[in-house]
Design a protein around this motif. Structure first.
Motif, PDB file in Angstrom:
ATOM      1  N   PHE A  61     104.825   5.552 -26.794  1.00 52.31           N
ATOM      2  CA  PHE A  61     104.072   5.833 -25.576  1.00 52.31           C
ATOM      3  C   PHE A  61     104.996   5.797 -24.360  1.00 52.31           C
ATOM      4  CE2 PHE A  61     103.787   1.206 -26.100  1.00 52.31           C
ATOM      5  CZ  PHE A  61     104.167   0.739 -24.849  1.00 52.31           C
ATOM      6  N   ASN A  62     104.525   6.378 -23.267  1.00 52.54           N
ATOM      7  CA  ASN A  62     105.103   6.213 -21.941  1.00 52.54           C
ATOM      8  C   ASN A  62     104.161   5.373 -21.101  1.00 52.54           C
ATOM      9  OD1 ASN A  62     107.247   7.884 -22.627  1.00 52.54           O
ATOM     10  ND2 ASN A  62     106.311   9.703 -21.711  1.00 52.54           N
ATOM     11  N   PHE A  63     104.731   4.673 -20.121  1.00 54.13           N
ATOM     12  CA  PHE A  63     103.919   3.867 -19.209  1.00 54.13           C
ATOM     13  C   PHE A  63     104.461   4.084 -17.803  1.00 54.13           C
ATOM     14  CE2 PHE A  63     102.570  -0.024 -17.013  1.00 54.13           C
ATOM     15  CZ  PHE A  63     101.256  -0.151 -17.448  1.00 54.13           C
TER      16      PHE A  63
ATOM     17  N   ASP B 128     110.904  -2.672 -34.663  1.00 53.72           N
ATOM     18  CA  ASP B 128     112.038  -2.484 -33.764  1.00 53.72           C
ATOM     19  C   ASP B 128     111.507  -1.768 -32.533  1.00 53.72           C
ATOM     20  OD1 ASP B 128     114.158  -1.279 -32.415  1.00 53.72           O
ATOM     21  OD2 ASP B 128     115.088  -0.438 -34.184  1.00 53.72           O
ATOM     22  N   ILE B 129     111.387  -2.485 -31.401  1.00 50.79           N
ATOM     23  CA  ILE B 129     110.896  -1.908 -30.152  1.00 50.79           C
ATOM     24  C   ILE B 129     112.075  -1.629 -29.239  1.00 50.79           C
ATOM     25  CG2 ILE B 129     109.410  -2.231 -28.137  1.00 50.79           C
ATOM     26  CD1 ILE B 129     107.829  -4.289 -29.718  1.00 50.79           C
ATOM     27  N   SER B 130     112.154  -0.413 -28.727  1.00 50.25           N
ATOM     28  CA  SER B 130     113.167  -0.042 -27.751  1.00 50.25           C
ATOM     29  C   SER B 130     112.461   0.409 -26.487  1.00 50.25           C
ATOM     30  CB  SER B 130     114.064   1.076 -28.297  1.00 50.25           C
ATOM     31  OG  SER B 130     115.039   1.461 -27.346  1.00 50.25           O
ATOM     32  N   VAL B 131     112.677  -0.315 -25.388  1.00 52.41           N
ATOM     33  CA  VAL B 131     112.023  -0.024 -24.116  1.00 52.41           C
ATOM     34  C   VAL B 131     113.059   0.527 -23.146  1.00 52.41           C
ATOM     35  CG1 VAL B 131     110.692  -0.964 -22.180  1.00 52.41           C
ATOM     36  CG2 VAL B 131     110.343  -1.858 -24.501  1.00 52.41           C
ATOM     37  N   ARG B 132     112.857   1.753 -22.699  1.00 47.24           N
ATOM     38  CA  ARG B 132     113.759   2.410 -21.748  1.00 47.24           C
ATOM     39  C   ARG B 132     113.103   2.455 -20.380  1.00 47.24           C
ATOM     40  NH1 ARG B 132     116.372   5.967 -25.422  1.00 47.24           N
ATOM     41  NH2 ARG B 132     116.965   4.637 -27.172  1.00 47.24           N
TER      42      ARG B 132
ATOM     43  N   PHE C 177     108.322   3.835 -17.989  1.00 49.41           N
ATOM     44  CA  PHE C 177     108.947   3.269 -19.175  1.00 49.41           C
ATOM     45  C   PHE C 177     108.692   4.213 -20.340  1.00 49.41           C
ATOM     46  CE2 PHE C 177     107.938  -0.538 -16.666  1.00 49.41           C
ATOM     47  CZ  PHE C 177     109.144  -1.225 -16.708  1.00 49.41           C
ATOM     48  N   LYS C 178     109.686   4.376 -21.204  1.00 50.90           N
ATOM     49  CA  LYS C 178     109.510   5.075 -22.462  1.00 50.90           C
ATOM     50  C   LYS C 178     109.714   4.058 -23.575  1.00 50.90           C
ATOM     51  CE  LYS C 178     111.158   9.522 -20.720  1.00 50.90           C
ATOM     52  NZ  LYS C 178     112.159  10.622 -20.899  1.00 50.90           N
ATOM     53  N   VAL C 179     108.756   3.983 -24.482  1.00 51.77           N
ATOM     54  CA  VAL C 179     108.785   2.961 -25.526  1.00 51.77           C
ATOM     55  C   VAL C 179     108.820   3.632 -26.894  1.00 51.77           C
ATOM     56  CG1 VAL C 179     107.577   0.982 -26.528  1.00 51.77           C
ATOM     57  CG2 VAL C 179     107.569   1.334 -24.042  1.00 51.77           C
ATOM     58  N   TYR C 180     109.813   3.228 -27.695  1.00 53.18           N
ATOM     59  CA  TYR C 180     109.999   3.727 -29.050  1.00 53.18           C
ATOM     60  C   TYR C 180     109.852   2.548 -30.008  1.00 53.18           C
ATOM     61  CZ  TYR C 180     112.265   7.606 -26.583  1.00 53.18           C
ATOM     62  OH  TYR C 180     112.553   8.645 -25.740  1.00 53.18           O
TER      63      TYR C 180
END
Length: 340
Positions: A312-314, A292-296, A302-305
């Motif tokens: 990670f953050n990008f 389950d990828i959640s991209v904010r 970007f913050k990725v959970y």
């Protein structure tokens, strides 16, 4: 970094069984309940109830009950006024012992649409009005990886951490790092409704891979995209690209590489790839597992959970992130749903 689900996407990870919790905001047409789990080898039966209360003897609007009893079947029923009503049965078992499954209940105006492992399975017409449904229950011989409410205002309320029934929920984590139960969120110190991540559209279920879709309105600040899927045995790699559709530039390339046991991040701008980022505190992607990828999208990064935990953050390399309007998914992956 605490994970706060976006409105319209309310996950619970690895809940204990039996599971029973109120549905915040009630059940509405247009919502879906998505359950991923595993059937144990010793199974006899399990059930999912859409109940009209959490107390013993409460009416049950929809009882979904797979039975492995030598006459394998699924029983569908309702419970009203202290008595079971007339059973409906299907003598076909879509669940296999020792195997993963995905189970989706799509709430329509006239019936519950049940999908199992990506295929339509049954329609159960409403016997009890939707507005009376207050609680979701799962019991029996089953292991659940996640339960998600998708769409509407629905999520889990009740006493899930001492602040129940007040709105947004967020997963809590045990000391071992695995997601656990839920905690209430609306009354948490410092919480501001304007800080909530946003999701705008309905989920797309079981889309084919390669998958490509326009993100209506683009990746504005606080926009959230959820990708849920399964990595088959023998998988090598897949990727999720967030792109500028007109130029085909890739602002964020998320590339789990199963054989290399890493998650590569990059961008493709001005005709070339940038510097790879590989550092992660853990790798949540492996063959034979759901994810389950959640991209904010934020103003600066970007913050990725993944599976409810920050991965990670990008930092934005493409500064005009509002022009990112396309998502593309390719590779060794089976998609369960995509929502943004």
């Amino acid at each position: 970094m605490t994970y706060m689900p976006a409105p319209g996407y309310q996950p619970v990870y690895n809940p204990p069984i039996p599971f029973s919790n109120p549905i915040y905001g009630g059940l509405q047409a247009g919502m879906s309940v998505y359950i991923q789990g595993t059937i144990p080898h010793h199974i006899n039966r399990f059930h999912v109830n859409f109940a009209c209360g959490s107390y013993d003897g409460a009416d049950i609007a929809f009882h979904f009950n797979p039975r492995f009893d030598g006459w394998d079947k699924i029983v569908f029923n309702s419970f009203e006024g202290g008595s079971w009503c007339s059973e409906e049965k299907k003598h076909h078992m879509p669940f296999s012992k020792g195997e993963h499954f995905e189970l989706v209940f799509i709430i329509n105006n006239d019936f519950y649409q049940v999908n199992v492992n990506g295929a339509p399975f049954y329609e159960f017409r409403h016997r009890i009005p939707l507005e009376r449904v207050e609680c979701l229950q799962v019991e029996g011989d089953v292991s659940i990886q996640s339960i998600n409410f998708i769409g509407g205002g629905g999520g889990f309320g009740g006493n899930m951490g001492g602040i129940g029934g007040q709105g947004m929920m967020q997963p809590s984590y045990n000391p071992g790092g695995m997601p656990g139960g839920m905690q209430g969120g609306m009354n948490m110190p410092g919480f501001q409704p304007g800080n909530l991540p946003m999701m705008g559209g309905p989920a797309t279920y079981n889309p084919a891979v390669p998958y490509r879709s326009n993100i209506l309105g683009g990746m504005t600040a606080k926009r959230t995209v959820v990708v849920r899927g399964f990595i088959p045995q023998g998988a090598n790699r897949f990727h999720v690209n967030f792109m500028v559709g007109g130029s085909r530039e890739i602002a964020l390339h998320i590339n789990p590489r199963i054989n290399e046991n890493c998650v590569v991040r990059n961008s493709f701008l001005n005709g070339g790839w940038g510097n790879e980022e590989r550092e992660c505190s853990y790798n949540p992607f492996s063959a034979g597992q759901y994810f389950d990828i959640s991209v904010r999208c934020g103003n600066y990064r970007f913050k990725v959970y993944v599976n409810g935990q920050h991965l990670f953050n990008f930092d934005h390399r493409y500064r005009e992130f509002q022009r990112i309007d396309t998502i593309e998914i390719e590779g060794d992956v089976v998609l369960s749903y995509v929502q943004f």
